[in-house]
Design an enzyme around this catalytic site. Structure first.
Site, PDB file in Angstrom:
ATOM      1  CD  GLN A 113      37.278  53.259  36.502  1.00  0.00           C
ATOM      2  OE1 GLN A 113      37.120  51.961  36.772  1.00  0.00           O
ATOM      3  NE2 GLN A 113      38.528  53.732  36.443  1.00  0.00           N
ATOM      4  CE  LYS A 128      35.548  48.066  36.363  1.00  0.00           C
ATOM      5  NZ  LYS A 128      36.849  48.874  36.828  1.00  0.00           N
ATOM      6  N   GLY A 167      41.196  46.327  31.216  1.00  0.00           N
ATOM      7  CA  GLY A 167      41.038  44.996  32.054  1.00  0.00           C
ATOM      8  C   GLY A 167      40.536  45.280  33.750  1.00  0.00           C
ATOM      9  CG  ASP A 168      37.903  45.292  37.419  1.00  0.00           C
ATOM     10  OD1 ASP A 168      38.300  46.210  37.736  1.00  0.00           O
ATOM     11  OD2 ASP A 168      37.383  44.288  37.861  1.00  0.00           O
TER      12      ASP A 168
HETATM   13  P1  NDP Z   1      42.443  39.316  38.945  1.00  0.00           P
HETATM   14  O1  NDP Z   1      41.295  38.643  38.182  1.00  0.00           O
HETATM   15  O2  NDP Z   1      43.718  39.674  38.113  1.00  0.00           O
HETATM   16  O3  NDP Z   1      42.611  38.961  40.560  1.00  0.00           O
HETATM   17  C1  NDP Z   1      41.629  38.773  41.170  1.00  0.00           C
HETATM   18  C2  NDP Z   1      42.070  38.387  42.641  1.00  0.00           C
HETATM   19  O4  NDP Z   1      40.854  38.583  43.421  1.00  0.00           O
HETATM   20  C3  NDP Z   1      42.130  36.952  42.436  1.00  0.00           C
HETATM   21  O5  NDP Z   1      43.405  36.488  43.470  1.00  0.00           O
HETATM   22  C4  NDP Z   1      40.788  36.416  42.890  1.00  0.00           C
HETATM   23  O6  NDP Z   1      40.934  34.924  43.237  1.00  0.00           O
HETATM   24  C5  NDP Z   1      40.448  37.420  43.932  1.00  0.00           C
HETATM   25  N1  NDP Z   1      38.925  37.338  43.932  1.00  0.00           N
HETATM   26  C6  NDP Z   1      38.306  37.971  43.087  1.00  0.00           C
HETATM   27  N2  NDP Z   1      36.947  37.808  43.069  1.00  0.00           N
HETATM   28  C7  NDP Z   1      36.837  37.187  44.515  1.00  0.00           C
HETATM   29  C8  NDP Z   1      35.881  37.076  45.085  1.00  0.00           C
HETATM   30  N3  NDP Z   1      34.706  37.134  45.167  1.00  0.00           N
HETATM   31  N4  NDP Z   1      36.331  36.470  46.552  1.00  0.00           N
HETATM   32  C9  NDP Z   1      37.595  36.224  46.918  1.00  0.00           C
HETATM   33  N5  NDP Z   1      38.618  36.424  46.218  1.00  0.00           N
HETATM   34  C10 NDP Z   1      38.358  36.869  44.880  1.00  0.00           C
HETATM   35  O7  NDP Z   1      41.956  41.047  39.109  1.00  0.00           O
HETATM   36  P2  NDP Z   1      42.770  42.345  39.402  1.00  0.00           P
HETATM   37  O8  NDP Z   1      43.892  41.939  40.283  1.00  0.00           O
HETATM   38  O9  NDP Z   1      42.691  43.161  38.180  1.00  0.00           O
HETATM   39  O10 NDP Z   1      41.333  42.998  40.320  1.00  0.00           O
HETATM   40  C11 NDP Z   1      41.608  42.929  41.916  1.00  0.00           C
HETATM   41  C12 NDP Z   1      40.745  44.350  42.273  1.00  0.00           C
HETATM   42  O11 NDP Z   1      41.265  45.532  42.067  1.00  0.00           O
HETATM   43  C13 NDP Z   1      39.453  44.403  41.741  1.00  0.00           C
HETATM   44  O12 NDP Z   1      38.490  44.858  42.731  1.00  0.00           O
HETATM   45  C14 NDP Z   1      39.476  45.453  40.636  1.00  0.00           C
HETATM   46  O13 NDP Z   1      38.230  46.060  40.346  1.00  0.00           O
HETATM   47  C15 NDP Z   1      40.562  46.366  41.234  1.00  0.00           C
HETATM   48  N6  NDP Z   1      41.287  47.086  40.316  1.00  0.00           N
HETATM   49  C16 NDP Z   1      41.902  46.604  39.246  1.00  0.00           C
HETATM   50  C17 NDP Z   1      42.602  47.559  38.437  1.00  0.00           C
HETATM   51  C18 NDP Z   1      43.388  46.981  37.324  1.00  0.00           C
HETATM   52  O14 NDP Z   1      43.818  47.651  36.690  1.00  0.00           O
HETATM   53  N7  NDP Z   1      43.189  45.322  36.970  1.00  0.00           N
HETATM   54  C19 NDP Z   1      42.683  48.956  38.367  1.00  0.00           C
HETATM   55  C20 NDP Z   1      41.911  49.407  39.733  1.00  0.00           C
HETATM   56  C21 NDP Z   1      41.355  48.662  40.412  1.00  0.00           C
HETATM   57  P3  NDP Z   1      40.307  33.568  42.439  1.00  0.00           P
HETATM   58  O15 NDP Z   1      41.394  33.820  41.215  1.00  0.00           O
HETATM   59  O16 NDP Z   1      40.174  32.581  43.344  1.00  0.00           O
HETATM   60  O17 NDP Z   1      38.967  34.174  41.824  1.00  0.00           O
HETATM   61  O1  2IT Z   2      38.945  50.001  38.370  1.00  0.00           O
HETATM   62  C1  2IT Z   2      39.957  50.451  37.477  1.00  0.00           C
HETATM   63  O2  2IT Z   2      40.546  51.456  37.537  1.00  0.00           O
HETATM   64  C2  2IT Z   2      40.472  49.455  36.260  1.00  0.00           C
HETATM   65  N1  2IT Z   2      39.843  48.418  36.599  1.00  0.00           N
HETATM   66  C3  2IT Z   2      41.307  49.972  35.358  1.00  0.00           C
HETATM   67  C4  2IT Z   2      40.423  50.972  34.443  1.00  0.00           C
HETATM   68  C5  2IT Z   2      41.282  51.298  33.110  1.00  0.00           C
HETATM   69  O3  2IT Z   2      40.794  52.018  32.342  1.00  0.00           O
HETATM   70  O4  2IT Z   2      42.407  51.053  33.094  1.00  0.00           O
END
Ligand code: NDP
Ligand code: 2IT
Length: 447
Positions: A113, A128, A167-168
């Site tokens: 990050q 984080k 969120g994450d």
């Molecule tokens: P969500 O919780 O909305 O979705 C996560 C998705 O990934 C779900 O489909 C989940 O499936 C799947 N998943 C999670 N863990 C696993 C695992 N161990 N094995 C297989 N599938 C898995 O999270 P986000 O969409 O917010 O985040 C997804 C990725 O993006 C993460 O790496 C996060 O750090 C990154 N990210 C998120 C940001 C944000 O703004 N939200 C910003 C930048 C990066 P299931 O429901 O079955 O667990």
């Molecule tokens: O991994 C990421 O950049 C995030 N989960 C979003 C972080 C944020 O503060 O919006």
């Protein structure tokens, strides 16, 4: 991989001081591996111990989260907040609720990050947090009580000018609402700037929900543009079906690509006609169900429980689920199937071996700290709106996001070129992210 001598010493120290934290080691090694030409050209970065300081979080908070489930049983989880680096601004980064969360995961995410936030050009440091709480199968009341218990400790560590979570994985609009409500109740302050990802009726920003997925697609569009190409008619595979994946799919379809597969942790679905976003949102956002239900509802789609989503042939692959979800064997399959671009919507989804294979195969590879920076960049836009008590339109905010992603893309390429690695987005992102933070740290003295 052979590290520059001074960087190898730093890496050894990281291994020694942080035993068992393999994801953190992986994230540090990837950055150090890019910094060789920087320390050769500018030895003052190692002389002043700025890289060693960067590898040690400024503060790490670990706390007990006791709460009561629907059956009246007391449950105990562990909460974390790692405040990694505040040279550029208040700590900023998401909260992850997932059973796999431990200190090594939070530290890898916090470390990434720092450089990601630096790349956005916004005044935000890196942090984080999260918990090993598993939201799956929990009632709405349980989620609320957990979030309240989590915030009952976290509130004393965060603030608009201190640390701003978002969120994450496992933390979306619902959880941010419960967390914000508890913060407001405890502090008696309507401090909008303390969290981002808020709902639009109570201080949130338009586009923040869509921002990470849209941003990853905007970044990929720039890669295509540098090759005189576009999304038109491209077959894309997107892993995951959460926040990032859903809105990546939405933007890909708007730009003329066809997304033929997506997944969750139980398997993947293939839909040759293109993923129907209304059905996907109904299954995942409204009913919070498993991805197999998509195939039940959509004619012609099939669910696959075993195997890898990366075996589905595609032109472009966007891993948007979780760390280390795409390994060397997957990378080989993608290359054999003619995939030419991989952009990380998730944080560190590709293993180092997979990335090496992409480089050798001439596949353009965009690392998460550049390609998924649109989420946190739009969080910073939410902070700007909160600070000025203003609200921007969807169109204006989306254009700011698109402009930010174009800027990050260009800076990665220019920096890679400057340091002798033309076209290498990993080198460009790591060096461009690093130099800005390092220069700020030097200016602020040994603190
Ligand atoms: P969500 O919780 O909305 O979705 C996560 C998705 O990934 C779900 O489909 C989940 O499936 C799947 N998943 C999670 N863990 C696993 C695992 N161990 N094995 C297989 N599938 C898995 O999270 P986000 O969409 O917010 O985040 C997804 C990725 O993006 C993460 O790496 C996060 O750090 C990154 N990210 C998120 C940001 C944000 O703004 N939200 C910003 C930048 C990066 P299931 O429901 O079955 O667990
Ligand atoms: O991994 C990421 O950049 C995030 N989960 C979003 C972080 C944020 O503060 O919006």
């Amino acid at each position: 991989m052979t590290l520059h001598e001074s960087l190898a010493e730093i890496y050894d120290e990281v291994l020694r001081r942080n035993p068992g934290e393999s994801e953190f080691h992986q994230a540090v090694l990837e950055v150090l591996d890019s910094l060789g030409p920087v320390v050769t050209k500018h030895p003052h970065y190692t002389d002043s111990a700025v890289i060693r300081r960067l590898c040690e979080p400024e503060r790490q908070i670990i706390f007990r989260v006791p709460w009561v489930d629907d059956q009246g049983n007391v449950q105990i989880n562990r909460g974390f907040r790692v405040e990694f680096n505040s040279a550029l601004g208040p700590y900023k980064g998401g909260l992850r609720f997932h059973p796999s969360v431990y200190l090594g995961i939070v530290k890898f995410l916090g470390f990434e990050q720092i450089f990601k936030n630096s790349l956005t050009g916004m005044p935000i440091g890196g942090g984080k947090g999260g918990s090993d709480f598993d939201p799956k199968g929990r009632s709405d009341g349980e989620i609320m009580r957990f979030c309240q218990a989590f915030m009952t400790e976290l509130y004393r560590h965060i603030g608009e000018y201190t640390d701003v979570p978002a969120g994450d994985i496992g933390v979306g609009g619902r959880e941010i609402g419960y967390l914000f409500g508890q913060y407001k109740r405890i502090t008696n302050r309507y401090e909008s700037g303390v969290l981002t990802g808020k709902g639009i009726t109570w201080g949130g920003s338009l586009v923040r929900t869509e921002a990470t997925g849209y941003g990853t697609v905007f970044f990929t569009e720039e890669i295509l543009r540098t090759r005189g190409d576009s999304f038109d008619g491209k077959r894309v595979v997107v892993s995951g079906s959460g926040n990032v994946a859903t809105y990546a799919i939405e933007k890909l379809h708007q730009l003329g690509a066809i997304v033929v597969a997506c997944s969750d942790s139980s398997g993947y679905v293939v839909d040759e006609k293109g993923i129907d976003l209304d059905v996907l949102k109904d299954v995942k956002e409204v009913r919070r169900a498993r991805i197999a239900e998509y195939a039940d509802l959509r004619e012609g789609a099939r669910f696959v429980a075993d195997g890898s989503i990366w075996s589905v042939p595609c032109d472009i692959a966007l891993p948007c689920a979780t760390q280390n979800e795409l390994n060397e064997a997957d990378a080989k399959t993608l290359a054999q199937n003619g995939c030419s671009i991989v952009a990380e919507g998730a944080n560190m989804p590709c293993t180092p071996e997979a990335i090496r294979l992409f480089n050798d195969a001439g596949i353009a590879f965009a690392p998460g700290k550049a390609a998924n920076a649109g989420g946190v960049a739009t969080s910073a836009l939410e902070m700007q709106q909160n600070a000025s008590r203003d609200r921007w339109s969807f169109e204006y905010t989306e254009e700011r996001l698109a402009e930010t992603m174009r800027g990050i893309h260009d800076r990665c390429l220019e920096t890679a070129e400057e340091y002798g690695a033309p076209g290498n987005y990993v080198v460009g992102a790591n060096i461009a992210g690093f130099t800005q933070v390092a220069d700020a740290m030097l200016a602020l003295g040994v603190i």
